[in-house]
Structures are given as C-alpha cells and as structure tokens.
Scaffold this motif. Structure first.
Motif, PDB file in Angstrom:
ATOM      1  N   PRO A 502       8.428  -2.328  -5.279  1.00 58.27           N
ATOM      2  CA  PRO A 502       7.387  -3.130  -4.913  1.00 58.27           C
ATOM      3  C   PRO A 502       6.430  -3.513  -4.352  1.00 58.27           C
ATOM      4  N   GLU A 503       7.390  -2.794  -3.053  1.00 55.70           N
ATOM      5  CA  GLU A 503       6.302  -2.636  -2.030  1.00 55.70           C
ATOM      6  C   GLU A 503       5.141  -1.477  -1.632  1.00 55.70           C
ATOM      7  N   GLY A 506       3.681  -1.444  -5.961  1.00 57.73           N
ATOM      8  CA  GLY A 506       3.510  -2.524  -6.707  1.00 57.73           C
ATOM      9  C   GLY A 506       1.928  -3.006  -6.848  1.00 57.73           C
ATOM     10  N   SER A 508      -0.543  -5.568  -5.832  1.00 55.52           N
ATOM     11  CA  SER A 508      -1.202  -6.418  -4.887  1.00 55.52           C
ATOM     12  C   SER A 508      -1.881  -7.464  -5.474  1.00 55.52           C
ATOM     13  N   ASN A 511       1.457 -10.920 -10.038  1.00 57.23           N
ATOM     14  CA  ASN A 511       2.757 -11.697 -10.236  1.00 57.23           C
ATOM     15  C   ASN A 511       3.201 -10.938 -10.925  1.00 57.23           C
ATOM     16  N   ARG A 546       7.280  -9.693  -7.374  1.00 62.52           N
ATOM     17  CA  ARG A 546       6.093  -9.704  -6.320  1.00 62.52           C
ATOM     18  C   ARG A 546       5.413 -10.480  -6.700  1.00 62.52           C
ATOM     19  N   SER A 548       1.917 -12.893  -5.977  1.00 62.25           N
ATOM     20  CA  SER A 548       0.599 -13.158  -4.885  1.00 62.25           C
ATOM     21  C   SER A 548       1.075 -14.958  -3.913  1.00 62.25           C
ATOM     22  N   LEU A 577       4.986 -10.509   2.666  1.00 60.97           N
ATOM     23  CA  LEU A 577       3.927  -9.255   2.966  1.00 60.97           C
ATOM     24  C   LEU A 577       2.868  -9.310   4.096  1.00 60.97           C
ATOM     25  N   ASP A 581       1.290 -11.417  -0.064  1.00 62.98           N
ATOM     26  CA  ASP A 581       2.573 -11.295  -1.145  1.00 62.98           C
ATOM     27  C   ASP A 581       3.341 -11.642  -0.797  1.00 62.98           C
ATOM     28  N   ILE A 583       7.950 -10.624  -1.859  1.00 61.54           N
ATOM     29  CA  ILE A 583       8.580 -10.322  -2.368  1.00 61.54           C
ATOM     30  C   ILE A 583       9.965 -10.978  -2.612  1.00 61.54           C
ATOM     31  N   ASN A 732      -0.564  -2.090   0.067  1.00 62.11           N
ATOM     32  CA  ASN A 732       0.757  -1.081  -1.166  1.00 62.11           C
ATOM     33  C   ASN A 732       0.231   0.155  -0.620  1.00 62.11           C
TER      34      ASN A 732
END
Length: 916
Positions: A502-503, A506, A508, A511, A546, A548, A577, A581, A583, A732
């Motif tokens: 997801p990092e 996924g 940015s 949700n 993931r 926001s 992140l 964002d 995780i 991402n």
C-alpha cells in the motif's frame, strides 16, 4: 519539461541502434568492419586483468536496456533507468487501472429474454468482446469455443468484485456478484442424472450460446473448485444461502470422488474426460484417451483451497470427509509435487483451451498462495515458494517468439513457454502480487522488488476508454478478444498487489481498506468516519488501510482498541507517510464491527455548491449519513454540484427499487452510468467516484434516465452526500529501490534447501535465466545439470558450488539490484566434457565484453577444477546487472556457468540497502 519525482520520459528522437538477439556477434562485428582475434580478452574496466591484445568494446543492446513504448503508453524511466509510472495523478497507476476495470464491467451491455435464457450483462454468457476507441462495447457471439472460459471468468468477477467492494465501498460490486452467482447456480450446472450431479460445468464449449451450459462441455475440476471458492467469498458479502448450499454440495462431490491412495492424483483433471477436447487435439482424437492428460497436478491446490474454505466455515461433510479429502491433497502436494518442483508438468495441466503440459502462470500462483496461506503445513515454504515463482521466469523465456525478459528493470513474460506471441502482460500481472506477498512475509527485498517493478510495467496497458493493450511493444492481441483477461483478471490481481504494497502502490490522499484477512461484508466511507463489518473474525484477523489521516480512535464491537507497537494482541499500529497519509493495521480477533475516526481532509459539499431540480424529494432516512436522503424517479431529473479538487464521490443507497442515471463531469458524459439497484438495501454506499482529475474547479451532474435494469421494481435514485477532496501531496511509487545485499546462486541446482558453503553463506537455485531454446522446450531438462558430478572438484573448499551447472549456446542471467557498485564472481569448472578450447564462449556484463573466447580448462589448468572470474565496480543498468554467456561455436559448443555471487562494493547514499 521535467516531470514529477525527477522521472524522465523517454525521448523517441534518441533511439539507439539495436541488434536482434538472434543475430550473431560475429555477423555484427563483420558488418561494422571489426575483426575477431583468437585470443581470450578480459576487459580491464571491471578490474580483472587485461591481455595485450586490443579488446573490442562490444555493446549488446537488448530488451534489458529498455524500450521506448510499453503496451499502451510511452515509457517513463526513473533516474536509474528503471520503469516508472506513466500515470501522474496522486491516486496512482494501479488505482487508475482498478477503476477502469470495474467501470468496464459496470457499463457492459445487457441481454434480454429474447436473445438469452435470462437478462444479464453479456459478459456472463460470452467471453468474447470488442471495444472501439469511443469506449463502446460490442458483445460477440462466442460460438461453442469462446464461452469456455466461463469458469475462470466467473472466478475473477466474483473475487474481483468482493475485493473491489472492500476497497471502494461501491455497492454496484454486490449487484455484479449477484448476477454471476445466480447465473452459475441457475444455468451452469450438470443435470441431476449426471455422474457429478448439480456440479459446475467450468468450460462449457458445447451447446447453444446464451442458454444453459451443456454438460458435454468440459468439466475441468480445478477450475470448478475455484468457482466454488469464489462463490463462497461472494456468499460472505451477500449472505445468499442458496450459493452456500450449492458450494457444500460441490464439496461433498469432491470428497466422494477423491482418490486417497498415497502417491496418486487425488482427483483427475476432468469429471468427463470423454468430452475433453481443444482446437489442437480435435486433430488427434486420441488425446482424450491418453491418461497423461487427465491428471491433476498443481491444480489440486485449487481444490484444497475450496475445501479449506468450506471447512473454515464449519462444514466438513459426512464423517469429516472434506477434511480427509483435503489431507489427501496435502499429502500429494508434499509427497509428489514439491520433491519434483523442477518437473515441467508439476505446475501444469490447467488452461482449459489446450493440453497445457508446461508450467503455467495460474497454477504457479495458486500453488504458491496455498503454501503462503498454510505455512504450518509447509515448513520449507520460504524456499519452495521462491523457487517455484522464479523458476517460471526461466521457463517462460524459452520461446523466441515471446521474448520473455527484463524490460527497463521489470520482468515481462508470457502465460507459459507456449503462448501467446509477445503478450507479456497478464502472466506477470498474476504473479506480481504473489512476489510482493512473499517479499513481505519472508522479509525478502529482492522478491518484493521483482513484484513491485512488474506491477508498474504491467499497468501500462490501460486507457480511460477501456481499451487495454497486452503486446509489450503496443497493440492488442489477447485482450482484444478475451474479455476476462482484459478486465476481470486485472481487477482481482491489481487489488491484491495494492494490499501487499500500500505504501508503494496505494492511492495518495484517499481512504481505502486495502487488505482484510476476513471477508468484508459491509463498508461505509464517510468523512472523518470509516465503518466496516467482516463476515467473521477468527484468530489473527487483520485489516490494512491506507488513509489520508491518522485516526484518533478505532473501536471493535464498540470497544476502544489500543495503539500498539506490534500486533501480538488486538489493537492497531500506525505508520505515517511523508505526505500525511498513514498505513493503519488493525487486529480485531473476535470482533466484526470496526469504526475508525479521525480528521479527514475530505469535504462534504453543501449549500450553494449543490443544486437539485424540482423533481427531487427529501425523505427521512436514519441510516444515511445526513439523516435524510434525496430521492427521485422522474426521467431527466437533474442533480448538479460544484467542487474544487481532484476527486469526487457520490454517496447514497442501493435497493431493489433502484433506477439508472447518467453522470457528467465538467459537462462531459462519462462512459459508466450509476445503477442504483441492489439485491437488498445498502446505505452510505459509494454510488460513483472519479479520481485522478486535475486539481481544479469541476462540476458533476447526475441525470435520471427514467429506466432501470430488469431486476428492479422501480426507477428511483437515492443521493445522500457528496464528498470532494483536493489531496495533491503524493507519496507512492518510490524510485531508486532494489536489493543491495549479496546474492548467491547455483545454476542447475534443484535442491529444495539452499546450499550452505564453508563460510556459512547460503546459495539458492539459479533461476532468473533467459534461454531461447524454443517454444514448449523445457529449460530444466535442456539446460540444467541437475545431477551433481561425482568426480572430485579440485582447487576449492566448496565443491558443491561446482557440481551442477547451466549450459546452452547462449543464455543470460538478470540480477535485480538497487543503485550502487557491485563485485561479481562467476564460478566455473570443466565438467561433463564441457569447457575446453573447442567449447569457448564470450562473457558480457551489461552488454560489455569482459571475457572473449573464454575456455575453462585454460583458466583452471585441467578438468574438474574450480576457477573463478571476478569483476569489480559494476554499476547496474536499468536496475539490473545482466551477465550473458554465448558460445563461440553455437552449433557445436555451449556456454557453461556453475555459480554466481554478487555483493555490494559501494552503495549510493540514497540506497539504504532495501526497498522502501
């Protein structure tokens, strides 16, 4: 113009001279006016040694150096020359491709009771399709043949829509599960007097198109089992007990028909081998009588997966028969298939439309996933899964017409060594998420990087209009005919990939619930509030989101979960992140209802930003976000909203009275409408979303058609809320990633345990090798010395490194690495009569000649004696180090390599030694 993240678009005006792989170096040099000496030449630039002879700096341009265009888009490379996304919006390339796949399914034309046995979207009846540049879909009559993929198509639709619902909250997914599930149970089963009564006809290639499946179509059991598993997953979302009852019956039949004799196939390939045929074997009717083709090899894991799910749901059959059958399958995999993991047919015999006697992408994925799901049953899973996955890279490089290889740092390869031209798209799309999952669960940066790069490259195929190009150089081949491969297939596998990365992959500033070990039965994405319910919550139930925002509270069944540093018990972890964002991983054993609260960057539109014409009515609805909901059933009723940002979501209700409406973004009619129908009422659901817009002012308009699908009791539209967001901060698709540690491999080594040398280092089987030996040629049988030589190997403390080997007139090893400088060691021994001056070969590293006319005996002094070549300060090109060996006399000689070691000599400062 410089692009975001310092990524560069390849300039078409700077095309390099390329030489086809099958053009000999001698021909190439001759036509450049360069002579060839008889001397062995070692290039001093890599720090080995130099001879006094002038060396030719020969550059071997190859697929590994990259192309200008992949699939549907021009290539974009990062600063290291590695494939990077063509798509530039914050939601990312994978999220874009998921939306296109789902929208294509949602807008598919329907049948009616005059041209089909029931009214459904055409894709249920026919796997054949056409689509034009305007995005208009033309369903095609499949004839007998083109509905043969019904089983595979139904699996991807059902599983893909289960995951798509979890990921988006779009309840249209539940409608499509309902269409497909009911269609299978009502129109795709054998009659009561069949030997396998009431059982799915997985490849119905006989009968009348658009009507009930004919039992004389092929009933391929591994595919039938995957249909059962998919139906069980959809049952857990919809609660349709009819589907559960059918699946239990299918499980009983598998148990009753199971051969529990140790060492034997627990199930054949077909329930009706007398009706099995393909286009190929129609020319040879003896095929169906050949027992070699009515075997189930790796496909038994598909049956076991289905039985496992029934058992997990509490159904074990009469006298625990399902458990006994599952255990017979387990014994076969562990006792027969895994010890013979290098046999060509151990993971074969699956594709319904040909004999498929070679390893294929689907069985490779399923066997690997089964071991990852059941690690306790497979204590050697780390080696077995890695070996089976990477062996496929070697096997699918065999066909010269397919040119499976590394392209701009990413592997691309066909479905098998047999098919299909340069359609190098859907096989890596299938295996990339398995590479990613393995990398995460095994802590293997190399495997994770292999999956990550593959997924970037394979999502170069899609366009907004629904056309998807599957030929590596651009163009449509498989995807222009087979709808399942064009859209349902990627819907499932790309969502799977996002869940494991997801990092990296996924979206940015959005949700999404990207992964859940339990099936999500209901989900509502609100502002500052996300709520979901899972079908069950057994031990170690986990969900990954993931978001926001960083949540301030998470509850499970009303109880507040603690923020934890680990998940040894119920609670949640947060990884923030750089763009804001987060995780979020939640463990919620025993609790099915999860609520996540925090301060979200989304805005709910209100006031003058939204306008309803006079045909809309406000009704009380306690289940909606607003407490009220706007409803209309009037043709041409209009709702319009103005918003600022790059993403928009309409929230509302689906129910049995739902109608259809068209959507306009910035006054442009969208390809996909909104169908408000659902088999039961669901509130707070995503009706429509569009992301990837320019971060600017926009409008959205909804216009009622005054129509509905054939299952609706009305024509109503229900809108609860409009959510908009302007998230522009992106994090991402990182660059300059890749493994930087040592890699060691023994070629020809088929052991299931890695070889440990006297220094304590472990050496894996060398599998990332490309050899163009011919279509359907077994690279293991042709090129691997799997039996170790018995003679003594001199001049080494580790003779086991030199007893095997890889041999072919030409082959190359693709080493996936991160930025830095590396030391390369190649290990040789003249065994089995190979390695003398008559069998000399050239060695090239990254296309540069480093050893010319090398013969092992001259270097080692005698046969069966170890000798190494060491090359220093090697920098990767396009994210790989490619080592190529090529016989000087390819008709009579072969190149040979026993082992290889690469280790970091100097790392770039921005490479921490592992993937992000």
């Amino acid at each position: 113009m410089k692009n975001r993240n310092d990524k560069k678009t390849v300039d078409h005006s700077r095309e390099a001279l390329t030489v086809p792989c099958d053009v000999s170096r001698r021909w190439f040099l001759k036509h450049l006016g360069i002579g060839i000496t008889g001397s062995v030449i070692f290039k001093s630039g890599y720090g080995l040694w130099a001879t006094p002879h002038p060396a030719v700096s020969f550059v071997d341009h190859s697929a590994a150096t990259g192309k200008l265009h992949y699939y549907a888009h021009d290539a974009v490379l990062d600063a290291q020359g590695v494939i990077a996304p063509w798509y530039k919006q914050p939601n990312g390339q994978c999220d874009f491709r998921v939306r296109i796949a789902a929208e294509t399914l949602k807008r598919y034309p329907w049948t009616n009771k005059e041209n089909a046995i029931a009214a459904y979207p055409h894709y249920l009846f026919s796997g054949k399709w056409k689509i034009n540049d305007a995005g208009e879909i033309s369903p095609q009559d499949p004839g007998d043949w083109m509905n043969g993929d019904l089983g595979q198509r139904s699996v991807n639709v059902l599983k893909g829509m289960v995951d798509y619902y979890r990921y988006t909250g779009d309840a249209a997914a539940i409608s499509h599960m309902t269409y497909m599930g009911d269609f299978l149970v009502d129109h795709s089963l054998t009659p009561a007097n069949h030997a396998w009564p009431g059982f799915p006809i997985s490849a119905p290639v006989k009968g009348k198109a658009y009507y009930d499946a004919n039992p004389e179509g092929m009933i391929q059991l591994d595919i039938s089992a995957t249909m059962g598993h998919a139906l069980l997953k959809a049952f857990q979302v919809t609660g349709n007990l009819r589907w559960l009852k059918a699946a239990k019956h299918w499980g009983d039949l598998f148990a009753a028909k199971c051969n529990k004799t140790p060492g034997k196939n627990p199930w054949p390939r077909y329930a009706n081998p007398e009706h099995a045929f393909t286009v190929e074997n129609e020319r040879n009717r003896q095929w169906r009588k050949d027992p070699r083709f009515n075997r189930q090899t790796g496909g038994v894991t598909m049956v076991m997966t289905f039985l496992d799910e029934l058992i997990r749901l509490g159904y074990t059959g009469k006298n625990n028969d399902l458990v006994k059958a599952r255990n017979a399958g387990l014994a076969y995999v562990k006792g027969v298939l895994l010890p013979e993991w290098t046999r060509e047919d151990s993971f074969a015999l699956h594709f319904w439309d040909w004999a498929n006697t070679v390893q294929n992408c689907t069985t490779t994925a399923d066997v690997s996933i089964y071991m990852l799901n059941n690690k306790a049953d497979f204590p050697n899973w780390k080696n077995d899964v890695r070996n089976i996955l990477t062996l496929f890279l070697n096997r699918t490089s065999a066909n010269p017409a397919s040119v499976g290889d590394v392209y701009s740092g990413a592997w691309a390869y066909p479905e098998s060594s047999h098919c299909c031209k340069t359609s190098l798209w859907y096989a890596p799309l299938t295996l990339a998420p398995v590479f990613l999952r393995y990398g995460v669960e095994a802590g293997d940066d190399r495997m994770r990087e292999l999956g990550y790069r593959q997924m970037i490259l394979q999502t170069y195929d899609g366009r907004e209009n629904g056309i998807t190009e599957d030929l590596i150089d651009g163009g449509v081949y498989v995807n222009g005919t087979w709808f399942n491969i064009a859209h349902p297939w990627p819907l499932f596998w790309i969502l799977n990939s996002i869940g494991w990365a997801p990092e990296q992959l996924g979206a940015s500033k959005e949700n999404h619930l990207v992964y859940s070990s339990a099936t999500v039965a209901n989900i509502a994405y609100g502002k500052d509030h996300i709520a979901f319910t899972t079908f069950d919550a057994p031990g170690n139930t986990r969900a990954v989101l993931r978001l926001s925002f960083v949540p301030h509270t998470i509850t499970a069944d009303g109880k507040k979960l603690p923020l934890r540093n680990d998940l040894e018990a119920n609670g949640f972890t947060v990884k923030q992140l750089p763009n804001g964002d987060a995780i979020i991983t939640v463990r919620h054993d025993g609790s099915k209802n999860i609520i996540i609260k925090g301060v979200d960057q989304q805005q709910v539109l209100a006031g003058s930003r939204i306008q309803w014409d006079d045909h809309w009515e406000k009704q009380r609805d306690p289940s909606s976000f607003q407490g009220t909901i706007m409803v209309t059933a009037v043709k041409d009723a209009v709702f319009e909203a103005r918003f600022s940002g790059n993403q928009i979501r309409l929230i509302g209700r689906f129910d049995q009275y739902g109608g259809i409406a068209d959507v306009f973004i910035d006054n442009e009619k969208q390809l996909v409408p909104i169908d408000f129908w659902g088999p039961s009422a669901r509130h707070r659901q995503v009706l429509y979303y569009k992301n990837g817009l320019e971060n600017d002012d926009h409008t959205i308009k909804v216009v009622a058609r005054g129509a509905a699908n054939p299952y609706s009791k009305g024509k109503r539209l229900y809108i609860d809320q409009v959510q908009a967001a302007a998230g522009a901060k992106t994090f991402n698709y990182p660059t300059a990633t890749g493994p930087a540690g040592a890699q060691r491999m023994i070629f020809g080594y088929a052991g299931r345990k890695d070889y440990q040398d006297t220094a304590g280092h472990f050496w894996r089987p060398g599998t990332e090798v490309v050899t163009r030996v011919g279509p359907m040629v077994d690279t293991v049988a042709t090129c691997w010395f799997v039996q170790p030589v018995k003679e003594r190997i001199a001049a080494t403390n580790d003779p086991g490194l030199y007893r095997y080997g890889y041999h072919a007139p030409e082959f190359w090893v693709n080493l996936t690495v991160g930025p830095g400088e590396y030391k390369l060691r190649l290990k040789f021994a003249a065994t089995r009569g190979l390695g003398d001056r008559k069998n000399s070969f050239d060695i090239l590293v990254n296309g540069k000649m480093v050893a010319e006319r090398f013969d092992i005996i001259s270097r080692a002094g005698k046969v069966n004696t170890a000798t190494d070549l060491v090359f220093n300060n090697i920098k990767p090109q396009n994210g790989i180090i490619r080592v190529k060996l090529r016989a000087n006399d390819p008709e009579n000689g072969k190149a040979l390599l026993q082992a290889l070691e690469i280790s970091p000599q100097k790392l770039f400062k921005n490479n921490p030694g592992k993937s992000v």
